[in-house]
Design an enzyme around this catalytic site. Structure first.
Site, PDB file in Angstrom:
ATOM      1  N   MET A 184      48.938   6.325  92.640  1.00  0.00           N
ATOM      2  CA  MET A 184      49.811   6.219  93.813  1.00  0.00           C
ATOM      3  C   MET A 184      51.274   6.241  93.359  1.00  0.00           C
ATOM      4  O   MET A 184      52.158   5.795  94.094  1.00  0.00           O
ATOM      5  CB  MET A 184      49.495   4.944  94.593  1.00  0.00           C
ATOM      6  CG  MET A 184      48.053   4.955  95.113  1.00  0.00           C
ATOM      7  SD  MET A 184      47.787   3.902  96.545  1.00  0.00           S
ATOM      8  CE  MET A 184      48.233   2.328  95.907  1.00  0.00           C
ATOM      9  N   GLY A 185      51.519   6.741  92.147  1.00  0.00           N
ATOM     10  CA  GLY A 185      52.890   6.844  91.660  1.00  0.00           C
ATOM     11  C   GLY A 185      53.413   5.527  91.120  1.00  0.00           C
ATOM     12  O   GLY A 185      52.641   4.614  90.815  1.00  0.00           O
ATOM     13  N   HIS A 221      49.384   3.830  83.453  1.00  0.00           N
ATOM     14  CA  HIS A 221      49.099   5.208  83.881  1.00  0.00           C
ATOM     15  C   HIS A 221      49.272   6.171  82.707  1.00  0.00           C
ATOM     16  O   HIS A 221      48.497   7.108  82.548  1.00  0.00           O
ATOM     17  CB  HIS A 221      50.062   5.635  84.999  1.00  0.00           C
ATOM     18  CG  HIS A 221      49.941   4.849  86.264  1.00  0.00           C
ATOM     19  ND1 HIS A 221      50.921   3.983  86.688  1.00  0.00           N
ATOM     20  CD2 HIS A 221      48.958   4.797  87.196  1.00  0.00           C
ATOM     21  CE1 HIS A 221      50.553   3.448  87.839  1.00  0.00           C
ATOM     22  NE2 HIS A 221      49.370   3.911  88.171  1.00  0.00           N
ATOM     23  N   GLN A 254      40.794  -0.035  84.053  1.00  0.00           N
ATOM     24  CA  GLN A 254      39.846  -1.140  84.233  1.00  0.00           C
ATOM     25  C   GLN A 254      40.471  -2.341  84.930  1.00  0.00           C
ATOM     26  O   GLN A 254      39.785  -3.292  85.264  1.00  0.00           O
ATOM     27  CB  GLN A 254      39.265  -1.552  82.868  1.00  0.00           C
ATOM     28  CG  GLN A 254      38.212  -0.559  82.415  1.00  0.00           C
ATOM     29  CD  GLN A 254      37.775  -0.741  80.988  1.00  0.00           C
ATOM     30  OE1 GLN A 254      38.553  -1.182  80.149  1.00  0.00           O
ATOM     31  NE2 GLN A 254      36.553  -0.378  80.693  1.00  0.00           N
ATOM     32  N   GLN A 262      37.191  -1.339  91.978  1.00  0.00           N
ATOM     33  CA  GLN A 262      37.407   0.065  92.345  1.00  0.00           C
ATOM     34  C   GLN A 262      36.621   0.981  91.398  1.00  0.00           C
ATOM     35  O   GLN A 262      35.949   1.923  91.832  1.00  0.00           O
ATOM     36  CB  GLN A 262      38.911   0.375  92.287  1.00  0.00           C
ATOM     37  CG  GLN A 262      39.253   1.856  92.328  1.00  0.00           C
ATOM     38  CD  GLN A 262      40.736   2.099  92.452  1.00  0.00           C
ATOM     39  OE1 GLN A 262      41.301   1.925  93.513  1.00  0.00           O
ATOM     40  NE2 GLN A 262      41.387   2.528  91.389  1.00  0.00           N
ATOM     41  N   SER A 264      51.255  -3.257  86.363  1.00  0.00           N
ATOM     42  CA  SER A 264      50.900  -2.900  87.736  1.00  0.00           C
ATOM     43  C   SER A 264      52.168  -2.401  88.419  1.00  0.00           C
ATOM     44  O   SER A 264      53.260  -2.925  88.156  1.00  0.00           O
ATOM     45  CB  SER A 264      50.398  -4.148  88.472  1.00  0.00           C
ATOM     46  OG  SER A 264      50.482  -3.956  89.868  1.00  0.00           O
TER      47      SER A 264
HETATM   48  O1  PAF Z   1      44.195   2.864  91.826  1.00  0.00           O
HETATM   49  C1  PAF Z   1      44.958   3.508  92.573  1.00  0.00           C
HETATM   50  O2  PAF Z   1      46.139   3.727  92.282  1.00  0.00           O
HETATM   51  C2  PAF Z   1      44.426   4.049  93.893  1.00  0.00           C
HETATM   52  O3  PAF Z   1      43.520   3.177  94.478  1.00  0.00           O
HETATM   53  C3  PAF Z   1      43.818   5.468  93.757  1.00  0.00           C
HETATM   54  C4  PAF Z   1      42.587   5.463  92.862  1.00  0.00           C
HETATM   55  C5  PAF Z   1      44.856   6.418  93.199  1.00  0.00           C
HETATM   56  C6  PAF Z   1      43.391   5.978  95.124  1.00  0.00           C
HETATM   57  O4  PAF Z   1      44.454   6.053  95.998  1.00  0.00           O
END
Ligand code: PAF
Length: 278
Positions: A28-29, A35, A148, A153, A185
């Site tokens: 989500m950027g 990331h 993780q 999710q 985060s």
């Molecule tokens: O983990 C996230 O950033 C979001 O839940 C995802 C997997 C990109 C889905 O929008």
């Protein structure tokens, strides 16, 4: 590296790459080192890497932070380029969804969502499963990378891939932490300087529970209560121990045990999650 906003344009580019290994990093950027570790892994393991940057409205509840979620596309794209990604896919909301009220949803089973984040965020995982399915179909990726830190999710997406026969390998990537242990985060940007100590309590509580287990304490109540004490000063949403393979309640000391915590941190009410095998 290209930034693509339209689904058809992305599909056209990827059409002649069908024989290649395509890695997808859904985000989500507001990208951070967590990331970056996913993107690096995808670049290493695939011929072509697509990073999606999309703040997905369908996974946010009405009182959640969709509007204020950080949006830093230019900076994100630079990071992706430096890491060797090939495409950043950054669609607008109306490109992904014609009508969010009349949308076909992918709904994970109740047993997977009636606990932890699924319990406190009704509808959240329907939104996640739906957007991830769309991204798999749009990109035709062969591998997809998930952190993780979002353990529930990850569990739900792995189950969805199995249940719906997606031809995608899910690659779990370890939590990346700051030197003091705070899990990275995008929501850490909401924290005030003075809330750092409280934010760190999630990591400290998990570490303490792990130490207790190493000393031979296997009583779930004692483990949770001891962790809860460390979390004093935060608003604890949940603290649970599950079997990381099944996400069912941890029952037996011989099973692996994953402790998960969600807590809100004052004064911004920033909701943080973290987890650790204890
Ligand atoms: O983990 C996230 O950033 C979001 O839940 C995802 C997997 C990109 C889905 O929008």
């Amino acid at each position: 590296m290209k930034i693509i906003h339209k689904i058809e344009e992305l599909k056209n580019i990827l059409k002649d790459k069908r024989t290649l290994e395509i890695g997808l990093v859904p985000t989500m950027g507001a990208l951070h080192e967590g990331h970056a570790s996913l993107i690096k892994k995808s670049v290493e393991q695939n011929d072509f890497t697509v990073v999606s940057v999309f703040v997905n409205p369908v996974q946010f509840g009405i009182n959640e932070d969709f509007d204020k979620y950080p949006r830093t596309l230019e900076k994100d794209a630079k990071l992706c380029e430096n890491l060797g990604a090939d495409i950043v896919f950054a669609p607008a909301v109306d490109e992904m969804y014609q009508d969010t009220k009349e949308l076909t949803l992918v709904c994970p089973p109740y047993s997977a969502i009636n606990k932890l984040c699924g319990k406190s965020r009704p509808g959240h995982f329907d939104g996640v499963a739906t957007v991830v399915s769309k991204l798999f179909n749009i990109t035709g990726c062969t591998k997809a990378y998930f952190g993780q830190k979002d353990a529930q999710q990850l569990f739900i997406i792995k189950k969805m891939v199995k249940d719906l026969n997606f031809n995608v390998e899910i690659v779990p990537c370890p939590i990346v932490r700051e030197n003091d242990g705070l899990a990275l985060s995008s929501r850490n940007s909401y924290l005030k300087e003075e809330s750092r100590e409280d934010a760190l309590k999630l990591y400290k509580a998990l570490k303490y529970a792990k130490e207790l287990r190493q000393k031979g304490i296997n009583d779930r109540q004692i483990l949770c209560d001891s962790a809860l004490k460390i979390l004093e000063g935060t608003l604890v949403d949940y603290i649970e121990i599950v079997n990381p393979e099944t996400f069912e309640d941890w029952q037996d000391e011989k099973e692996p045990a994953l402790m998960l915590i969600a807590a809100k941190i004052a004064p911004t009410d920033t909701r943080l999650i973290d987890n650790m095998e204890i």
